[in-house]
Design a protein around this motif. Sequence first.
Motif, short mmCIF file in Angstrom:
data_model
loop_
_atom_site.label_atom_id
_atom_site.label_comp_id
_atom_site.label_asym_id
_atom_site.label_seq_id
_atom_site.Cartn_x
_atom_site.Cartn_y
_atom_site.Cartn_z
N GLY A 92 26.69 27.23 -8.72
CA GLY A 92 27.47 26.47 -7.26
C GLY A 92 26.72 26.75 -6.12
N ASP A 93 26.74 25.74 -4.68
CA ASP A 93 25.83 25.80 -3.65
C ASP A 93 27.17 27.00 -2.99
N GLY A 94 26.44 28.01 -2.44
CA GLY A 94 27.19 28.23 -1.26
C GLY A 94 28.09 29.59 -1.98
N HIS A 95 28.30 30.77 -0.55
CA HIS A 95 29.41 31.90 -0.82
C HIS A 95 29.97 31.07 -1.51
N PRO A 96 30.34 32.35 -2.65
CA PRO A 96 31.14 32.16 -3.92
C PRO A 96 33.09 32.23 -3.16
N GLY A 97 33.30 32.65 -2.33
CA GLY A 97 34.61 33.40 -2.17
C GLY A 97 34.98 32.88 -0.70
N TYR A 98 34.48 32.35 0.39
CA TYR A 98 34.49 31.71 0.93
C TYR A 98 34.36 30.18 1.70
N LEU A 99 32.99 29.91 1.18
CA LEU A 99 32.70 28.26 1.15
C LEU A 99 32.99 27.80 0.43
N SER A 100 32.25 28.09 -1.35
CA SER A 100 32.38 27.16 -2.28
C SER A 100 34.25 27.03 -2.68
N THR A 101 34.77 28.19 -2.49
CA THR A 101 35.83 28.27 -2.60
C THR A 101 36.91 27.42 -1.72
N ALA A 102 36.72 27.02 -0.59
CA ALA A 102 37.43 26.61 0.41
C ALA A 102 36.84 24.46 0.00
N ARG A 103 35.71 24.52 -0.07
CA ARG A 103 35.10 23.22 -0.29
C ARG A 103 36.03 22.74 -1.89
N LEU A 104 36.31 23.88 -3.26
CA LEU A 104 36.70 23.21 -4.08
C LEU A 104 38.28 23.08 -4.05
N ALA A 105 39.06 23.92 -3.19
CA ALA A 105 40.40 23.77 -3.22
C ALA A 105 40.53 22.26 -1.92
N VAL A 106 39.79 22.25 -1.12
CA VAL A 106 39.34 21.17 -0.62
C VAL A 106 39.89 19.40 -1.39
N GLU A 107 38.66 19.65 -2.59
CA GLU A 107 38.33 18.65 -3.54
C GLU A 107 39.70 18.91 -4.49
N ALA A 108 39.84 19.36 -4.14
CA ALA A 108 41.61 19.77 -5.79
C ALA A 108 42.50 18.85 -4.96
N GLY A 109 42.76 18.83 -3.71
CA GLY A 109 43.73 18.40 -3.56
C GLY A 109 43.42 17.14 -2.82
N LEU A 110 42.41 16.97 -2.29
CA LEU A 110 41.70 15.00 -2.14
C LEU A 110 42.10 14.55 -4.11
N ALA A 111 41.89 15.55 -4.86
CA ALA A 111 41.81 14.51 -5.97
C ALA A 111 43.33 14.27 -5.87
N LEU A 112 44.22 14.93 -6.05
CA LEU A 112 45.75 14.91 -6.40
C LEU A 112 45.95 13.53 -5.34
N ALA A 113 45.42 13.39 -4.28
CA ALA A 113 45.95 12.51 -2.42
C ALA A 113 45.40 11.32 -3.39
N LEU A 114 44.00 11.31 -3.77
CA LEU A 114 43.77 9.70 -3.92
C LEU A 114 43.67 9.56 -5.74
N GLU A 115 43.52 10.25 -5.98
CA GLU A 115 43.12 9.65 -7.58
C GLU A 115 44.26 10.07 -8.65
N ARG A 116 45.60 10.89 -7.96
CA ARG A 116 46.50 11.60 -9.15
C ARG A 116 46.62 10.82 -10.54
N ASP A 117 46.71 9.12 -10.70
CA ASP A 117 46.64 8.79 -11.56
C ASP A 117 45.18 8.85 -13.14
N THR A 118 44.34 9.21 -12.07
CA THR A 118 43.11 9.84 -13.37
C THR A 118 43.54 11.18 -13.56
N LEU A 119 44.13 11.98 -13.43
CA LEU A 119 44.01 13.08 -13.86
C LEU A 119 45.10 13.46 -14.89
N PRO A 120 44.62 14.45 -15.86
CA PRO A 120 45.30 14.61 -16.92
C PRO A 120 47.11 14.41 -16.38
#
Length: 430
Positions: A372-400
């Motif tokens: 994992g790249d970057g500070h786990p708590g405040y950097l990696s967390t921020a990027r992961l939350a954003v990518e999760a949001g983008l996945a829901l917004a842009l690729e919802r149909d491909t997710l479980p």
Amino acid sequence: MLKTVNPDPKSKDHDLVLLGATGVTGRRAYSYLIKNVPAGFRWAIAGRNREKLEALLASSPATQERPDLLIVDLSDPTSIEKMIKRTRVLIHLAGPYADHGAFIYELCIRHQTDYIDIGGETFFLKEMIRRFHQQADDRGVKLIPVAGYESTPFDLLTLAAVEKIQKEYSETCIEAKIVVSFIRTGPVVDNRISGGSLGTMRNILASDDTNTYNDPTCLLPPCSSSKRLRKRNKISYRAKFDADIGRMTAPLFPAPFLNVPVVLRSAHLLRQSGYAYDEDFRYKDSMTVEFFATGVEGEKRYAKKVARQYQVTSWAVAGPRPLRLQLKRRLDNMGVSPGDGPSDDALSCVDYKLELFAQTNSGRSVRASMYGDGHPGYLSTARLAVEAGLALALERDTLPGSAGILTPASGLGLEFLPRAKKAGLRIAFH
Ligand SMILES: NC(=O)c1ccc[n+]([C@@H]2O[C@H](COP(=O)([O-])OP(=O)(O)OC[C@H]3O[C@@H](n4cnc5c(N)ncnc54)[C@H](OP(=O)(O)O)[C@@H]3O)[C@@H](O)[C@H]2O)c1
């Protein structure tokens, strides 16, 4: 019951809203998001303080397309409902979450808004699951809390191992153990905890659901196997030598009680969709301490110190109310406010690595790792939350296809791995 169909995306004004954009995690999420949204994406940042939000917008290059700005306050449910009604995906980073209660969950379900957060207040989550999981499932809404460093990497790596075991050996995964190590990439200039994280600790101390923190099954529906699962997944607050890693390990910082119930919930939800988590599946994790101490003896001493602190903490959070409130007052008096926390420079000092050791039901071993790249708590967390949001917004149909109050693994699945990679997570099997 007939499931509700998701609304036409065009019926909402915003594809995604980032709530709490002015916080320690929110500011990093904003600067990552603005660089990663596709052209024409309809998004907004939301918070209670216009000046801070405008300063944040002004901090990004003028060449970048600006998001809308929404003034909302969590203590004003009307402003929040107006926002949620117009939003397809809400990334809620204005924790701690129990402070403002259940209404965000209720509103997201009512207006069919998918939801991501990075909370860690399991007593609150347990209550949200009890009250809203079925309703959210019926209305086809995905609510994915705990989608930061805790617990996305741990949950996804475990799912990847389960899938490998199923595909390669046609067996079930009976045990997964993850040991995380922090890797120094620069000088540690500021190791402060944020106001939001401290708020989460205060809420944990104030909660009267004192069993949650020592109950690995707290996010599961009550069932006949709860007792057995509880016994198999006892949360460890011990320091011990890990023979697979060859080092001393300690309870995972900062919340050793968090990943276990989340991964067990994933196992419960994903088993229903045919994933090979064994009925007796066991998950545990810990951390090495070479980031914090040097030499074999130094690591041993440090690991024991961390374990002692967690033993006392777990005893205190399960203790009598007056004791818990006394400890909470100490945290209240630390003078840390929302938005306080480590500076940008301070966040470039650390990466992290998860090493997974899994066992199949016939005793075969599977090993995998995740960097994992970057500070786990405040950097990696921020990027992961954003990518999760983008996945829901842009690729919802491909997710479980599942809906309800989910986990990162059950809500995003391995389909999320390309986005997790963009956020800095790289997975490898050995
Ligand atoms: N799962 C993980 O790995 C992980 C990692 C890091 C943090 N966390 C959790 O994430 C949460 C946020 O942490 P943080 O460090 O980013 O917190 P923070 O810096 O204190 O930020 C809190 C944010 O919430 C906003 N806010 C507070 N009260 C509000 C209200 N009444 N209405 C609207 N907005 C309000 C603040 O706005 P103002 O700027 O106006 O004050 C700020 O934007 C905490 O619960 C923490 O425990 C989890």
